[in-house]
Design an enzyme around this catalytic site. Sequence first.
Site, PDB file in Angstrom:
ATOM      1  N   ASP A   1      16.692 -10.934  31.142  1.00  0.00           N
ATOM      2  CA  ASP A   1      16.154 -12.121  31.808  1.00  0.00           C
ATOM      3  C   ASP A   1      14.637 -12.021  31.672  1.00  0.00           C
ATOM      4  O   ASP A   1      13.976 -11.342  32.455  1.00  0.00           O
ATOM      5  CB  ASP A   1      16.567 -12.148  33.277  1.00  0.00           C
ATOM      6  CG  ASP A   1      15.943 -13.314  34.029  1.00  0.00           C
ATOM      7  OD1 ASP A   1      15.845 -14.409  33.455  1.00  0.00           O
ATOM      8  OD2 ASP A   1      15.542 -13.118  35.196  1.00  0.00           O
TER       9      ASP A   1
ATOM     10  N   GLU B   1      18.493 -14.833  27.988  1.00  0.00           N
ATOM     11  CA  GLU B   1      18.462 -16.192  28.525  1.00  0.00           C
ATOM     12  C   GLU B   1      17.519 -17.056  27.707  1.00  0.00           C
ATOM     13  O   GLU B   1      16.431 -16.631  27.334  1.00  0.00           O
ATOM     14  CB  GLU B   1      18.004 -16.160  29.981  1.00  0.00           C
ATOM     15  CG  GLU B   1      18.096 -17.500  30.665  1.00  0.00           C
ATOM     16  CD  GLU B   1      17.778 -17.415  32.145  1.00  0.00           C
ATOM     17  OE1 GLU B   1      18.691 -17.119  32.927  1.00  0.00           O
ATOM     18  OE2 GLU B   1      16.618 -17.645  32.498  1.00  0.00           O
TER      19      GLU B   1
ATOM     20  N   ASP C   1      15.967 -10.618  39.442  1.00  0.00           N
ATOM     21  CA  ASP C   1      15.793 -10.585  37.982  1.00  0.00           C
ATOM     22  C   ASP C   1      16.831  -9.689  37.308  1.00  0.00           C
ATOM     23  O   ASP C   1      17.333 -10.008  36.233  1.00  0.00           O
ATOM     24  CB  ASP C   1      14.368 -10.138  37.631  1.00  0.00           C
ATOM     25  CG  ASP C   1      13.325 -11.119  38.152  1.00  0.00           C
ATOM     26  OD1 ASP C   1      13.331 -12.273  37.690  1.00  0.00           O
ATOM     27  OD2 ASP C   1      12.537 -10.737  39.036  1.00  0.00           O
TER      28      ASP C   1
END
Length: 167
Positions: free
Chosen positions: A8, A67, A139
């Site tokens: 991420d 992502e 996160d």
Amino acid sequence: MSLILGIDPGSRITGYGLVEALSGKVRCVDYGCIKLGTGRVELRLATLFQELLDLGAKYHLVEVAIEKVFVGKSVSSALKLGQARGVALMFAGREGLPTFEYSPTEIKKATVGRGHADKAQVQHMMKVLLGLQSIPPPDAADALAVAICHAHTSSFTGRLSDFGAEQ
């Protein structure tokens, strides 16, 4: 067995999550946050690259899932996020790791069941799905969700390929 690194990306904090996927089941191997601070951007990106290299040296990674960039708060934020993504992609390319990208909506649908789930729901589901003792930081939870999304997607795609081969 496949060891998937979920990332991420962030310009100040990048979450990572490692899951082992075997026969449609996933197991948490490690997770955490790479804190990049607030210094000069080129130094933060260099730190991110080194930390990813260290993870790659510690674990025998098979795939990377990351992502995709989305424009949320501002174009400026998206550009900064894109720089961190670029470093993660460079790491994967340097290591020769196949890399897969998923949108936030795809990730949330695959792990929470709703494409617009909030961070607290993602954190809770990572604890439940992976049998963690505590809720991971936001996160890291997002990174674990990316890895799980890929594990489920690649498992399903593999089963479809096997089905097609039987025909």
